[in-house]
Design an enzyme around this catalytic site. Structure first.
Site, PDB file in Angstrom:
ATOM      1  N   ASP A   1      -5.561  -0.351 -17.293  1.00  0.00           N
ATOM      2  CA  ASP A   1      -5.883   0.245 -15.990  1.00  0.00           C
ATOM      3  C   ASP A   1      -5.079   1.518 -15.748  1.00  0.00           C
ATOM      4  O   ASP A   1      -5.278   2.190 -14.736  1.00  0.00           O
ATOM      5  CB  ASP A   1      -5.639  -0.756 -14.847  1.00  0.00           C
ATOM      6  CG  ASP A   1      -4.262  -1.375 -14.915  1.00  0.00           C
ATOM      7  OD1 ASP A   1      -3.977  -2.088 -15.885  1.00  0.00           O
ATOM      8  OD2 ASP A   1      -3.455  -1.128 -14.004  1.00  0.00           O
TER       9      ASP A   1
ATOM     10  N   GLY B   1       0.793  -1.226   0.000  1.00  0.00           N
ATOM     11  CA  GLY B   1       0.000   0.000   0.000  1.00  0.00           C
ATOM     12  C   GLY B   1       0.825   1.275   0.000  1.00  0.00           C
ATOM     13  O   GLY B   1       0.289   2.372   0.071  1.00  0.00           O
TER      14      GLY B   1
END
Ligand code: AMP
Ligand code: MG
Length: 464
Positions: free
Chosen positions: A240, A114
């Site tokens: 994406d 993350g």
């Protein structure tokens, strides 16, 4: 300009994004603020609130991790999503999304931590500003936060966060994700939301979905023509990473080409060169065709096919326009494509720097010595005789379209190493230079110079 939160995308509900707590970094040591964006009129309270969020002193009202899918290096991945980014709101006047990259884990992090490392945050910040100054549609960033938090990549690095601003965070991959669901209800909701938000003028039209798709195709083609004209290689043109508003987006191992080499691959992990410089235009079309497939429930296949055919027309017209301007030509003639190709061939054969070669055009126009080919110069001069605009204005046109400064990976590396030692002078100097790319500024740094042979056209890894 005010920071509004939360982002209106939240109104679409939980099928579209997960609400995730933002995780500030431990020990934020430094901030770098984009004063150029702040000076566009950002309210001081908004600036302070955003700084407070990155410091961990205040919490965003609601932060969203969007879900999407995508084709990565040609392979379909049925679920991706924001694995380390959170959408926290908007800047009202410019209607820009505010998103934090490196914001902590989300339900879409898969095996990732993350986080983002300072190297990649600095690279994304610089690229956005460089593209903006070159008038190429791009996301930008308002802030970088640097910390002492260790983030493990190939080696331990420092974690950073980027406060990214962009017109949208909707990617081609969003449509791939929702099209793969059984019901097309969400896909229609997303389409309608995009049209209402970004293309309000189409909303009441009967063929609004087709108009939307045609506009995505047009913007993608124009963006890639702009990339080609400046020697920009994106490196990871997965669906994406493609914005539906044709903004250069999600910078990773990108490169501004130095020695002209159409086969140049800036991403070391792209072993087959799928995203090489010369493949980018075709990949842009391929990505649009993936999007087309995912809109078949709303647009007739023949109409989609016709819309895709417009890609090449938009691309070629824009590329010719950009490159003609670089040559100081005001009038458009399709045959100039041959003149341009001859020049590129000469650059390739002689391993010349892309940016520097175009700077020689001014010398040719002034009848001064240049490193360019004599027979080409002869053809170039003959072509210029057909122009009706006076010489000084043709020179000016060429000067205004040939940057003296481009972001070279080797020089970015110098700035990164300095910042990692807590020194920011190199960043300030580079920022100044990239904001005025068409001028030579006085600077103690050597950022105008091509890199030494062993560092020229550096290919980078995807890890970030
Ligand atoms: P990218 O190649 O940066 O466009 O990332 C592809 C996907 O991987 C996206 O869904 C990202 O959110 C996710 N991702 C990349 N790096 C990380 C990370 N360090 N932690 C979690 N997810 C990540
Ligand atoms: Mg991405």
């Amino acid at each position: 300009m005010k920071f509004l939160e939360p982002h209106p995308f939240e109104l679409l509900g939980p099928s579209f994004a997960s609400v995730v707590d933002f995780q500030p970094l431990d020990n934020v040591t430094n901030f770098h603020i984009n004063m150029s964006l702040v000076n566009d009129g950002l309210e001081i309270n908004s600036l302070e609130r955003l700084k407070g969020i990155l410091k961990g002193a205040v919490k965003p009202q609601k932060s969203l991790a969007m879900v999407y899918a995508g084709h990565q290096f040609g392979q379909k991945v049925s679920q991706l999503g924001d694995g380390r980014g959170l959408l926290i709101g908007k800047l009202d006047d410019l209607n820009l999304d505010i998103h934090i990259k490196g914001a902590g884990q989300t339900p879409y992090s898969r095996f990732g931590d993350g986080r983002a490392v300072s190297r990649s945050v600095i690279r994304e910040y610089l690229a956005g500003e460089a593209m903006h100054a070159l008038n190429i549609s791009s996301s930008r960033a308002l802030m970088m936060a640097f910390s002492n938090e260790t983030v493990i990549r190939e080696t331990p690095e420092k974690g950073s966060q980027l406060l990214r601003v962009s017109k949208t965070h909707i990617r081609f991959g969003h449509f791939e994700y929702f099209n793969s669901l059984q019901e097309k209800k969400e896909l229609k909701e997303l389409l309608d939301w995009c049209i209402e938000t970004y293309f309000h003028e189409f909303f009441l039209e009967k063929d609004k979905y087709l108009l939307f798709f045609k506009e995505v195709v047009r913007r993608t083609a124009l963006m890639i023509a702009d990339w080609q004209s400046i020697g920009f290689c994106h490196g990871v043109m997965n669906t994406d990473n493609m914005s539906i508003l044709g903004e250069t987006f999600d910078y990773g191992p990108y490169g501004f080409m130095e020695i002209y080499d159409p086969k140049h691959i800036c991403n070391r992990t792209d072993i087959h060169g799928r995203y090489s410089y010369q493949n980018q235009p075709l990949i842009g079309l391929w990505n649009c065709s993936v999007l087309a497939k995912n809109l078949e429930a709303f647009i007739e296949p023949l109409q989609l096919e016709d819309a895709l055919k417009e890609y090449e027309i938009h691309f070629q017209r824009k590329l010719l326009d950009n490159l003609s301007k670089k040559l100081g030509l005001f009038e458009r003639d399709d045959r100039d494509a041959f003149l341009i190709q001859d020049l590129l061939n000469f650059m390739e054969k002689n391993k010349l720097d892309f940016t520097q070669s175009f700077l020689n055009i001014e010398k040719v126009l002034r009848n001064e010595d240049s490193f360019l080919d004599d027979s080409w110069i002869e053809k170039f001069n003959l072509r210029h005789q057909k122009e009706s605009v006076d010489l000084e204005n043709r020179i000016l046109l060429s000067k205004n379209n040939n940057p003296k400064f481009v972001l070279r990976n080797f020089h970015i590396q110098t700035v990164i190493e300095e910042i990692n030692k807590g020194e920011f002078d190199g960043l300030y100097a580079m920022e100044e230079m990239l904001r005025e790319p068409y001028e030579y500024l006085e600077s103690s740094y050597e950022f105008y110079k091509p890199s030494m042979a062993e560092f020229n056209n550096l290919a980078l890894s995807c890890s970030s």
